[in-house]
Design a protein around this motif. Structure first.
Motif, PDB file in Angstrom:
ATOM      1  N   THR A   4      36.471  -8.862 -15.471  1.00 17.84           N
ATOM      2  CA  THR A   4      37.466  -9.494 -14.565  1.00 17.84           C
ATOM      3  C   THR A   4      37.653  -9.005 -13.283  1.00 17.84           C
ATOM      4  O   THR A   4      38.004  -9.572 -12.412  1.00 17.84           O
ATOM      5  N   GLN A   5      36.873  -8.000 -13.060  1.00 18.37           N
ATOM      6  CA  GLN A   5      36.701  -7.565 -11.493  1.00 18.37           C
ATOM      7  C   GLN A   5      35.339  -8.018 -10.963  1.00 18.37           C
ATOM      8  O   GLN A   5      35.225  -7.457  -9.632  1.00 18.37           O
ATOM      9  N   LEU A   6      34.576  -8.708 -11.498  1.00 15.77           N
ATOM     10  CA  LEU A   6      33.384  -8.973 -11.125  1.00 15.77           C
ATOM     11  C   LEU A   6      33.241 -10.386 -10.396  1.00 15.77           C
ATOM     12  O   LEU A   6      34.356 -11.059 -10.510  1.00 15.77           O
ATOM     13  N   ASN A   7      32.667 -10.524  -9.261  1.00 12.56           N
ATOM     14  CA  ASN A   7      32.586 -11.698  -8.730  1.00 12.56           C
ATOM     15  C   ASN A   7      31.684 -12.748  -9.165  1.00 12.56           C
ATOM     16  O   ASN A   7      30.749 -12.339 -10.293  1.00 12.56           O
ATOM     17  N   GLU A   8      31.441 -13.931  -8.701  1.00 16.15           N
ATOM     18  CA  GLU A   8      30.754 -14.955  -9.341  1.00 16.15           C
ATOM     19  C   GLU A   8      29.164 -14.602  -9.646  1.00 16.15           C
ATOM     20  O   GLU A   8      28.585 -14.626 -10.583  1.00 16.15           O
ATOM     21  N   ASP A   9      28.557 -13.843  -8.461  1.00 16.60           N
ATOM     22  CA  ASP A   9      27.353 -13.460  -8.458  1.00 16.60           C
ATOM     23  C   ASP A   9      26.917 -12.342  -9.481  1.00 16.60           C
ATOM     24  O   ASP A   9      25.868 -12.291 -10.228  1.00 16.60           O
ATOM     25  N   GLN A  10      27.916 -11.472  -9.549  1.00 20.22           N
ATOM     26  CA  GLN A  10      27.726 -10.200 -10.506  1.00 20.22           C
ATOM     27  C   GLN A  10      27.968 -10.711 -11.802  1.00 20.22           C
ATOM     28  O   GLN A  10      27.145 -10.198 -12.668  1.00 20.22           O
ATOM     29  N   TRP A  47      38.379 -17.405 -16.189  1.00 26.58           N
ATOM     30  CA  TRP A  47      38.918 -16.295 -15.569  1.00 26.58           C
ATOM     31  C   TRP A  47      40.511 -16.184 -16.166  1.00 26.58           C
ATOM     32  O   TRP A  47      40.978 -17.066 -16.284  1.00 26.58           O
TER      33      TRP A  47
END
Length: 227
Positions: A70-76, A56
């Motif tokens: 950069t706006q996604l979480n780990e699952d996404q 990140w």
């Protein structure tokens, strides 16, 4: 396909802050073969990892096909990697208990997609890298060059929009390295994949459409093939 805006990556080292990537901005269009070069410590592998969503940034944006990762979480991010991105590294990262064809099929099976189509797709890819007759062999029964070719076939299993390759010939002799380069170039063209390659090798970089050279975390050269 990829847009990088004002990208910065810093890390804390004891009492100091070290800037690894320093305010980098560029775009990579669909299907382009881009080589990222520079001396050791220039930030090229860090840049690749950031673009691939494996790390990140401290600040800045990275868009893949219009999505700001950069706006996604780990699952996404994991879902995007599974469906759009492929990876080839200096180490082969094959599963030792799986045969060559099982290693190639693994990405599709992990996502639970097209189980009926996994085997013929894997067969086709192994044939394309010259290993159809080695499909039942385990990694320990394959040479380093053959293992890297299996890793290359696996990287294309899900028809990725983008393939990231970090020193893919670093552990290979010149003959096998040249073979892997030819396969990367050919698969880039036949599969229509955007290819981003980190390398020290001028021979590898000479086949690219574009060369981005880093020094101390900054872009010092961005040159496109004039042919």
């Amino acid at each position: 396909m990829i847009t990088v805006r004002n990208l910065v990556k810093t890390i804390r080292h004891e009492a100091h802050t070290v800037e690894i990537i320093r305010d980098i901005t560029f775009e990579i269009p669909d299907r382009q073969f881009t080589a990222i070069m520079g001396p050791s410590g220039s930030g090229k592998s860090t840049l690749l990892g950031l673009m691939a969503g494996l790390d990140w940034p401290t600040s800045g944006q990275i868009e893949i096909d219009g999505v700001d990762i950069t706006q996604l979480n780990e699952d996404q991010m994991a879902a995007l990697r599974g469906r759009k991105l492929g990876f080839v590294f200096q180490a082969y990262h094959l599963v030792p208990t799986l045969t060559a064809i099982e290693n190639v099929m693994l990405p599709m099976e992990m996502l639970g997609d097209e189980r009926d189509g996994a085997f013929p797709r894997a067969e086709h890819l192994l044939k394309s890298v010259g290993l159809h007759d080695r499909s039942a062999h385990y990694p320990t029964q394959l040479s380093g060059g053959e293992q890297q070719r299996v890793a290359l076939a696996r990287a294309f299993m899900m028809r990725p929009s983008i393939l990231f390759a970090d020193e893919p010939t670093g552990n290979l002799d010149s003959t096998n390295g040249k073979h892997v380069l030819e396969l990367l170039w050919e698969l880039n063209k036949t599969e229509g994949t955007t290819l981003i390659l980190v390398t020290h090798d001028e021979t590898l970089a000479s086949r690219a459409d574009r060369r981005i050279v880093l020094s101390d975390g900054r872009i010092v050269l961005d040159a496109r093939d004039s042919q």
